[in-house]
Design a protein around this motif. Structure first.
Motif, mmCIF file in Angstrom:
data_model
loop_
_atom_site.group_PDB
_atom_site.id
_atom_site.type_symbol
_atom_site.label_atom_id
_atom_site.label_comp_id
_atom_site.label_asym_id
_atom_site.label_seq_id
_atom_site.Cartn_x
_atom_site.Cartn_y
_atom_site.Cartn_z
ATOM 1 N N HIS A 15 74.912 1.417 -23.144
ATOM 2 C CA HIS A 15 73.871 0.917 -23.960
ATOM 3 C C HIS A 15 72.637 0.956 -23.443
ATOM 4 O O HIS A 15 71.530 0.131 -23.543
ATOM 5 C CB HIS A 15 74.072 -0.346 -24.587
ATOM 6 N N TYR A 16 72.248 2.082 -22.283
ATOM 7 C CA TYR A 16 71.243 1.989 -21.545
ATOM 8 C C TYR A 16 70.397 3.380 -21.800
ATOM 9 O O TYR A 16 69.432 3.423 -20.956
ATOM 10 C CB TYR A 16 71.160 1.779 -19.981
ATOM 11 N N TRP A 21 65.712 6.543 -20.931
ATOM 12 C CA TRP A 21 64.854 7.747 -21.345
ATOM 13 C C TRP A 21 63.593 7.146 -21.424
ATOM 14 O O TRP A 21 62.675 7.958 -20.745
ATOM 15 C CB TRP A 21 65.171 7.819 -22.976
ATOM 16 N N LEU A 22 63.156 5.844 -21.535
ATOM 17 C CA LEU A 22 61.736 5.567 -21.489
ATOM 18 C C LEU A 22 61.348 5.548 -20.012
ATOM 19 O O LEU A 22 60.070 5.768 -19.811
ATOM 20 C CB LEU A 22 61.859 4.094 -22.075
ATOM 21 N N ALA A 28 57.658 9.672 -15.053
ATOM 22 C CA ALA A 28 56.797 10.950 -14.790
ATOM 23 C C ALA A 28 55.449 10.767 -15.334
ATOM 24 O O ALA A 28 54.642 11.697 -14.521
ATOM 25 C CB ALA A 28 57.749 11.866 -16.035
ATOM 26 N N GLY A 29 55.002 10.195 -16.011
ATOM 27 C CA GLY A 29 53.566 10.102 -16.592
ATOM 28 C C GLY A 29 52.720 9.641 -15.229
ATOM 29 O O GLY A 29 51.697 9.875 -15.270
ATOM 30 N N LEU A 30 53.237 8.290 -14.888
ATOM 31 C CA LEU A 30 52.697 7.760 -13.522
ATOM 32 C C LEU A 30 52.514 9.000 -12.504
ATOM 33 O O LEU A 30 51.541 8.933 -12.029
ATOM 34 C CB LEU A 30 53.521 6.436 -13.255
ATOM 35 N N MET A 31 53.451 9.523 -12.126
ATOM 36 C CA MET A 31 53.658 10.472 -11.222
ATOM 37 C C MET A 31 52.610 11.590 -11.474
ATOM 38 O O MET A 31 51.927 12.357 -10.770
ATOM 39 C CB MET A 31 55.062 11.306 -10.785
ATOM 40 N N ALA A 32 52.586 12.321 -12.534
ATOM 41 C CA ALA A 32 51.542 13.315 -13.188
ATOM 42 C C ALA A 32 50.057 12.636 -13.147
ATOM 43 O O ALA A 32 49.292 13.296 -12.493
ATOM 44 C CB ALA A 32 51.845 13.364 -14.668
ATOM 45 N N LEU A 33 49.858 11.525 -13.479
ATOM 46 C CA LEU A 33 48.474 10.893 -13.332
ATOM 47 C C LEU A 33 48.011 10.799 -11.776
ATOM 48 O O LEU A 33 46.896 11.102 -11.369
ATOM 49 C CB LEU A 33 48.430 9.590 -13.935
ATOM 50 N N PHE A 34 48.832 10.367 -10.884
ATOM 51 C CA PHE A 34 48.864 10.315 -9.576
ATOM 52 C C PHE A 34 48.417 11.490 -9.017
ATOM 53 O O PHE A 34 47.602 11.785 -7.949
ATOM 54 C CB PHE A 34 49.816 9.587 -8.885
ATOM 55 N N HIS A 76 63.061 7.650 -10.730
ATOM 56 C CA HIS A 76 63.213 8.887 -11.490
ATOM 57 C C HIS A 76 64.216 9.725 -11.024
ATOM 58 O O HIS A 76 65.099 10.204 -11.939
ATOM 59 C CB HIS A 76 61.626 9.480 -11.419
ATOM 60 N N ALA A 77 64.582 9.822 -9.690
ATOM 61 C CA ALA A 77 65.442 10.900 -9.278
ATOM 62 C C ALA A 77 66.820 9.910 -9.523
ATOM 63 O O ALA A 77 67.748 10.843 -9.942
ATOM 64 C CB ALA A 77 65.055 10.975 -7.700
ATOM 65 N N TRP A 78 66.808 8.730 -9.251
ATOM 66 C CA TRP A 78 68.191 8.071 -9.450
ATOM 67 C C TRP A 78 68.535 8.165 -10.623
ATOM 68 O O TRP A 78 69.874 8.491 -11.095
ATOM 69 C CB TRP A 78 68.013 6.530 -9.098
ATOM 70 N N VAL A 79 67.928 8.004 -11.894
ATOM 71 C CA VAL A 79 68.153 8.008 -13.075
ATOM 72 C C VAL A 79 68.813 9.387 -13.673
ATOM 73 O O VAL A 79 69.876 9.508 -14.005
ATOM 74 C CB VAL A 79 67.309 7.659 -14.263
ATOM 75 N N GLY A 80 68.005 10.436 -13.146
ATOM 76 C CA GLY A 80 68.413 11.755 -13.331
ATOM 77 C C GLY A 80 69.579 12.114 -12.752
ATOM 78 O O GLY A 80 70.667 12.795 -13.257
#
Length: 120
Positions: A15-16, A21-22, A28-34, A76-80
């Motif tokens: 159930h995670y 996903w979020l 990803a958005g934070l890394m892109a803005l940075f 991010h890498a851990w989740v993937g």
């Protein structure tokens, strides 16, 4: 005979999915803005040199922002990678070993990156 559909359906699993996903999208958005902010500083600034590069990261707010991005990258890498190991590696012992190795590797990489960051 038990029914496995409808309102009495038994749901199994961790159930995670939505949370991860979020988290993937937010990190990803934070890394892109940075990355965009850093590129703008490099492109529209004067000629790039070590002093300029060190100057970008000399401000406390930039060190904190970079620290957050490093942690975001590691998560991010851990989740993937965790999802890849869970989906494609079926023997539990091998999957657990790969997950432990991934955690150790990511913590080591994040620690090294933070050490480099705070040395500037």
């Amino acid at each position: 005979m038990s029914k496995n559909y409808g309102t009495k359906r038994v749901v199994v699993g961790a159930h995670y999915g939505l949370r991860d996903w979020l988290a993937q999208r937010v990190t990803a958005g934070l890394m892109a803005l940075f990355t965009v902010a850093l590129l703008l500083q490099v492109i529209f600034g004067e000629h790039i040199s070590y002093e300029k590069w060190a100057g970008i990261f000399s401000h406390q707010w930039m060190k904190v922002l970079t620290f957050v991005v490093i942690l975001s990258l590691a998560y991010h890498a851990w989740v993937g990678m965790r999802d890849i190991w869970m989906d494609y590696i079926k023997p539990v012992g091998i999957r657990l070993s790969l997950q432990v190795f991934t955690i150790v590797w990511l913590v080591g990489c994040a620690g090294w990156a933070i050490q480099v960051l705070w040395r500037l």
